[in-house]
Design a protein around this motif. Structure first.
Motif, PDB file in Angstrom:
ATOM      1  N   ILE A  36      44.810  40.157  40.684  1.00  9.22           N
ATOM      2  CA  ILE A  36      43.933  40.767  41.529  1.00  9.22           C
ATOM      3  C   ILE A  36      43.390  42.112  40.851  1.00  9.22           C
ATOM      4  O   ILE A  36      42.069  42.306  40.944  1.00  9.22           O
ATOM      5  N   ARG A  40      39.481  42.957  39.949  1.00  6.88           N
ATOM      6  CA  ARG A  40      38.868  44.144  40.588  1.00  6.88           C
ATOM      7  C   ARG A  40      38.136  45.038  39.495  1.00  6.88           C
ATOM      8  O   ARG A  40      37.190  45.617  39.828  1.00  6.88           O
ATOM      9  N   THR A  45      35.122  41.753  44.397  1.00 12.01           N
ATOM     10  CA  THR A  45      35.390  42.103  45.708  1.00 12.01           C
ATOM     11  C   THR A  45      36.195  40.981  46.456  1.00 12.01           C
ATOM     12  O   THR A  45      35.917  39.884  45.790  1.00 12.01           O
ATOM     13  N   ASP A  46      36.930  41.179  47.280  1.00 13.86           N
ATOM     14  CA  ASP A  46      37.645  40.073  48.136  1.00 13.86           C
ATOM     15  C   ASP A  46      38.525  39.129  47.242  1.00 13.86           C
ATOM     16  O   ASP A  46      38.507  38.057  47.600  1.00 13.86           O
ATOM     17  N   VAL A  47      38.980  39.892  46.323  1.00 14.81           N
ATOM     18  CA  VAL A  47      39.610  39.061  45.273  1.00 14.81           C
ATOM     19  C   VAL A  47      40.876  38.487  45.934  1.00 14.81           C
ATOM     20  O   VAL A  47      41.429  37.231  45.330  1.00 14.81           O
ATOM     21  N   GLU A  48      41.480  38.922  46.893  1.00 14.95           N
ATOM     22  CA  GLU A  48      42.618  38.071  47.264  1.00 14.95           C
ATOM     23  C   GLU A  48      42.214  36.729  47.924  1.00 14.95           C
ATOM     24  O   GLU A  48      43.108  35.884  47.709  1.00 14.95           O
ATOM     25  N   THR A  49      41.132  36.581  48.473  1.00 15.82           N
ATOM     26  CA  THR A  49      40.765  35.454  48.852  1.00 15.82           C
ATOM     27  C   THR A  49      40.038  34.562  47.669  1.00 15.82           C
ATOM     28  O   THR A  49      40.292  33.479  47.540  1.00 15.82           O
ATOM     29  N   LEU A  50      39.469  35.109  46.646  1.00 17.49           N
ATOM     30  CA  LEU A  50      38.859  34.402  45.606  1.00 17.49           C
ATOM     31  C   LEU A  50      39.729  33.868  44.613  1.00 17.49           C
ATOM     32  O   LEU A  50      39.582  32.749  44.044  1.00 17.49           O
ATOM     33  N   ASP A  53      39.791  30.254  45.541  1.00 18.67           N
ATOM     34  CA  ASP A  53      38.796  29.399  45.432  1.00 18.67           C
ATOM     35  C   ASP A  53      38.551  28.671  44.199  1.00 18.67           C
ATOM     36  O   ASP A  53      38.094  29.456  42.949  1.00 18.67           O
TER      37      ASP A  53
END
Length: 70
Positions: A36, A40, A45-50, A53
């Motif tokens: 993470i 960053r 951004t929103d790397v916790e979700t990315l 994916d």
């Protein structure tokens, strides 16, 4: 921004996974926190979700979120 994928490479024999993004080495991640932070630093951004994916991050060799020695 470059279009090359973010790759979390297979676990190394001593533990950790090499992380590359946009054609450059970001570092050796030993856990999701490391991953993470690397993402960053390249401006994502929103790397916790990315990281979960598959269109954004390719986990190679072994299961995702596993960083132990191969």
């Amino acid at each position: 921004m470059a279009t090359e994928p973010i790759i979390v490479h297979r676990p190394s024999p001593t533990g950790g996974r090499l992380v590359t993004a946009y054609g450059r080495i970001l570092g050796l991640a030993h856990n999701d926190r490391d991953l993470i932070e690397f993402l960053r630093r390249v401006g994502l951004t929103d790397v916790e979700t990315l990281i979960d994916d598959p269109q954004v991050v390719e986990w190679q060799g072994g299961r995702a979120h596993h960083y132990g020695a191969a």
